[in-house]
Design a protein around this motif. Structure first.
Motif, PDB file in Angstrom:
ATOM      1  N   SER A 195       0.845  -1.190   0.000  1.00 12.34           N
ATOM      2  CA  SER A 195       0.000   0.000   0.000  1.00 12.34           C
ATOM      3  C   SER A 195       0.881   1.240   0.000  1.00 12.34           C
ATOM      4  N   ALA A 196       0.257   2.406  -0.034  1.00 14.65           N
ATOM      5  CA  ALA A 196       1.011   3.656  -0.022  1.00 14.65           C
ATOM      6  C   ALA A 196       1.841   3.792   1.251  1.00 14.65           C
ATOM      7  N   SER A 197       1.382   3.187   2.349  1.00 17.29           N
ATOM      8  CA  SER A 197       2.108   3.255   3.617  1.00 17.29           C
ATOM      9  C   SER A 197       3.136   2.151   3.757  1.00 17.29           C
ATOM     10  N   GLY A 198       3.198   1.234   2.768  1.00 17.75           N
ATOM     11  CA  GLY A 198       4.177   0.156   2.812  1.00 17.75           C
ATOM     12  C   GLY A 198       3.680  -1.138   3.402  1.00 17.75           C
ATOM     13  N   PHE A 199       2.387  -1.226   3.701  1.00 12.55           N
ATOM     14  CA  PHE A 199       1.832  -2.463   4.272  1.00 12.55           C
ATOM     15  C   PHE A 199       1.572  -3.467   3.146  1.00 12.55           C
ATOM     16  N   PRO A 200       1.929  -4.746   3.348  1.00 12.56           N
ATOM     17  CA  PRO A 200       1.723  -5.751   2.294  1.00 12.56           C
ATOM     18  C   PRO A 200       0.264  -6.199   2.204  1.00 12.56           C
ATOM     19  N   LEU A 201      -0.473  -5.569   1.326  1.00  5.16           N
ATOM     20  CA  LEU A 201      -1.888  -5.903   1.163  1.00  5.16           C
ATOM     21  C   LEU A 201      -2.079  -7.231   0.457  1.00  5.16           C
ATOM     22  N   ALA A 202      -1.132  -7.588  -0.397  1.00  2.62           N
ATOM     23  CA  ALA A 202      -1.268  -8.808  -1.187  1.00  2.62           C
ATOM     24  C   ALA A 202       0.084  -9.185  -1.761  1.00  2.62           C
ATOM     25  N   SER A 203       0.115 -10.324  -2.441  1.00  4.41           N
ATOM     26  CA  SER A 203       1.298 -10.694  -3.213  1.00  4.41           C
ATOM     27  C   SER A 203       0.846 -11.280  -4.536  1.00  4.41           C
ATOM     28  N   LEU A 204       1.682 -11.136  -5.543  1.00  3.56           N
ATOM     29  CA  LEU A 204       1.469 -11.765  -6.842  1.00  3.56           C
ATOM     30  C   LEU A 204       2.515 -12.858  -6.992  1.00  3.56           C
ATOM     31  N   ASN A 205       2.079 -14.065  -7.327  1.00  9.92           N
ATOM     32  CA  ASN A 205       3.047 -15.134  -7.518  1.00  9.92           C
ATOM     33  C   ASN A 205       2.832 -15.877  -8.824  1.00  9.92           C
ATOM     34  N   ILE A 206       3.895 -16.462  -9.308  1.00 17.04           N
ATOM     35  CA  ILE A 206       3.864 -17.336 -10.478  1.00 17.04           C
ATOM     36  C   ILE A 206       4.403 -18.692 -10.037  1.00 17.04           C
ATOM     37  N   ALA A 207       3.691 -19.758 -10.380  1.00 17.35           N
ATOM     38  CA  ALA A 207       4.116 -21.109 -10.023  1.00 17.35           C
ATOM     39  C   ALA A 207       4.238 -21.949 -11.276  1.00 17.35           C
ATOM     40  N   MET A 208       5.274 -22.821 -11.297  1.00 17.62           N
ATOM     41  CA  MET A 208       5.510 -23.629 -12.490  1.00 17.62           C
ATOM     42  C   MET A 208       6.199 -24.939 -12.119  1.00 17.62           C
ATOM     43  N   PRO A 209       6.143 -25.941 -12.978  1.00 17.29           N
ATOM     44  CA  PRO A 209       6.893 -27.171 -12.752  1.00 17.29           C
ATOM     45  C   PRO A 209       8.386 -26.880 -12.757  1.00 17.29           C
ATOM     46  N   ILE A 210       9.149 -27.573 -11.907  1.00 23.55           N
ATOM     47  CA  ILE A 210      10.580 -27.296 -11.822  1.00 23.55           C
ATOM     48  C   ILE A 210      11.299 -27.637 -13.130  1.00 23.55           C
ATOM     49  N   ALA A 211      10.677 -28.430 -13.980  1.00 22.04           N
ATOM     50  CA  ALA A 211      11.288 -28.744 -15.276  1.00 22.04           C
ATOM     51  C   ALA A 211      11.485 -27.486 -16.118  1.00 22.04           C
ATOM     52  N   ARG A 212      10.674 -26.442 -15.861  1.00 16.75           N
ATOM     53  CA  ARG A 212      10.793 -25.189 -16.621  1.00 16.75           C
ATOM     54  C   ARG A 212      11.429 -24.068 -15.798  1.00 16.75           C
ATOM     55  N   PHE A 213      11.786 -24.359 -14.544  1.00 16.48           N
ATOM     56  CA  PHE A 213      12.288 -23.315 -13.653  1.00 16.48           C
ATOM     57  C   PHE A 213      13.798 -23.144 -13.801  1.00 16.48           C
ATOM     58  N   GLU A 214      14.185 -22.563 -14.917  1.00 13.82           N
ATOM     59  CA  GLU A 214      15.585 -22.242 -15.160  1.00 13.82           C
ATOM     60  C   GLU A 214      15.802 -20.756 -14.888  1.00 13.82           C
ATOM     61  N   ASP A 215      17.060 -20.339 -14.814  1.00  9.38           N
ATOM     62  CA  ASP A 215      17.366 -18.943 -14.475  1.00  9.38           C
ATOM     63  C   ASP A 215      16.686 -17.954 -15.416  1.00  9.38           C
ATOM     64  N   ALA A 216      16.715 -18.246 -16.707  1.00 10.34           N
ATOM     65  CA  ALA A 216      16.118 -17.321 -17.674  1.00 10.34           C
ATOM     66  C   ALA A 216      14.616 -17.205 -17.460  1.00 10.34           C
ATOM     67  N   ALA A 217      13.960 -18.338 -17.209  1.00  7.96           N
ATOM     68  CA  ALA A 217      12.508 -18.329 -16.981  1.00  7.96           C
ATOM     69  C   ALA A 217      12.177 -17.592 -15.686  1.00  7.96           C
ATOM     70  N   ARG A 218      12.968 -17.825 -14.637  1.00  7.19           N
ATOM     71  CA  ARG A 218      12.743 -17.133 -13.369  1.00  7.19           C
ATOM     72  C   ARG A 218      12.898 -15.624 -13.537  1.00  7.19           C
ATOM     73  N   ASP A 219      13.966 -15.211 -14.198  1.00 11.65           N
ATOM     74  CA  ASP A 219      14.204 -13.782 -14.375  1.00 11.65           C
ATOM     75  C   ASP A 219      13.099 -13.136 -15.208  1.00 11.65           C
ATOM     76  N   ARG A 220      12.612 -13.852 -16.206  1.00 16.24           N
ATOM     77  CA  ARG A 220      11.504 -13.345 -17.023  1.00 16.24           C
ATOM     78  C   ARG A 220      10.253 -13.168 -16.167  1.00 16.24           C
ATOM     79  N   CYS A 221       9.968 -14.143 -15.327  1.00 14.20           N
ATOM     80  CA  CYS A 221       8.789 -14.061 -14.450  1.00 14.20           C
ATOM     81  C   CYS A 221       8.913 -12.909 -13.468  1.00 14.20           C
ATOM     82  N   LEU A 222      10.100 -12.718 -12.913  1.00 11.72           N
ATOM     83  CA  LEU A 222      10.295 -11.629 -11.958  1.00 11.72           C
ATOM     84  C   LEU A 222      10.119 -10.266 -12.621  1.00 11.72           C
ATOM     85  N   ALA A 223      10.572 -10.129 -13.852  1.00 13.45           N
ATOM     86  CA  ALA A 223      10.408  -8.869 -14.580  1.00 13.45           C
ATOM     87  C   ALA A 223       8.940  -8.594 -14.852  1.00 13.45           C
TER      88      ALA A 223
END
Length: 260
Positions: free
Chosen positions: A216-244
């Motif tokens: 929020s504007a005051s810095g309180f964590p109102l929510a989170s956004l997450n992406i979940a995937m099979p570890i077979a696709r969890f490579e560095d490039a895929a992780r960095d793309r998801c984080l961006a």
């Protein structure tokens, strides 16, 4: 503890809660009332009322006015009301953003809220791929075991986070689940430093995830956004793309809600 003692303890807890609610409603209607007036009109013993008022003033739910020697509702009440409104707006704002996240990454994503000591999915979009992780509204998990939960937990105010850590039992959901408080504290500090959380098979075998908090504007964590995937696709490039993608999504939500 005997059943009689348990009942007495529960009765005392309920009575204390009722006094707090009565006090809030009373001051919300009349405002600026003295200790004596509150004790008389709400029929609360002065000795009990003194400690109650001190606690509520310290937590910001009441304000003491030295000039009138009266008490009024404090900023913490308004902050709670804002959080309810913010959370309601957040779900509607996030819906198209979640669709965009999955469109960009082709992975499942979710919006998570804190519910007690757990994170709960309040909205989700499922990956179009055949090998996927399915999330749906109402799913919940311990805060310490998922990326969305850790993103929320790491950004809670210190007092709330310490309270959680003082009583949580870290159950080993999978072989990768964190099971010691020092290890969890160190990871939460890392999450705050990096701005994102990551898990690999800590809640579900074969699944990894990353998440960013929605503050929020005051810095309180109102929510989170997450992406979940099979570890077979969890490579560095895929992780960095998801984080961006998550970084852009969070910025978009905060902008639409007027928090930046």
């Amino acid at each position: 503890m005997t059943s009689d003692k348990a009942e007495l303890q529960e009765s005392g807890a309920v009575k204390s809660a009722m006094r707090v609610l009565d006090l809030f409603e009373y001051l919300g209607r009349w405002g600026d009332k003295t200790h004596t007036e509150i004790a008389r009109e709400l029929d609360i013993p002065k000795s009990s009322l003194t400690q109650l008022l001190k606690t509520l003033v310290r937590r910001g739910y009441l304000i003491y006015q030295p000039a009138s020697k009266g008490y009024e509702l404090g900023p913490a009440i308004a902050d709670l009301a804002r959080r309810v409104g913010d959370s309601t707006d957040l779900v509607s704002v996030a819906a198209p953003v979640l669709s965009w996240i999955t469109g960009e990454t082709q992975e499942s994503c979710a919006l998570n809220f804190i519910k007690g000591d757990r994170s709960e999915v309040v909205a989700a979009v499922t990956s179009p791929r055949r090998l996927l992780y399915h999330m749906q509204s109402g799913d919940s998990a311990p805060l310490y075991a998922t990326s969305g939960g850790k993103a929320l937990l790491a950004h809670l105010p210190e007092e709330m986070r310490r309270d959680y850590l003082s009583r949580v039992v870290l159950e080993p959901i999978t072989p990768n689940t964190i099971t010691t408080i020092p290890a969890l504290e160190a990871e939460l500090a890392d999450v705050r430093a990096k701005g994102y959380a990551q898990v690999v098979e800590e809640f579900t075998i074969g699944i990894a995830g990353v998440a960013r908090p929605v503050l929020s504007a005051s810095g309180f964590p109102l929510a989170s956004l997450n992406i979940a995937m099979p570890i077979a696709r969890f490579e560095d490039a895929a992780r960095d793309r998801c984080l961006a993608v998550l970084e852009k999504a969070v910025a978009d939500i905060r902008h639409q809600c007027g928090w930046i």
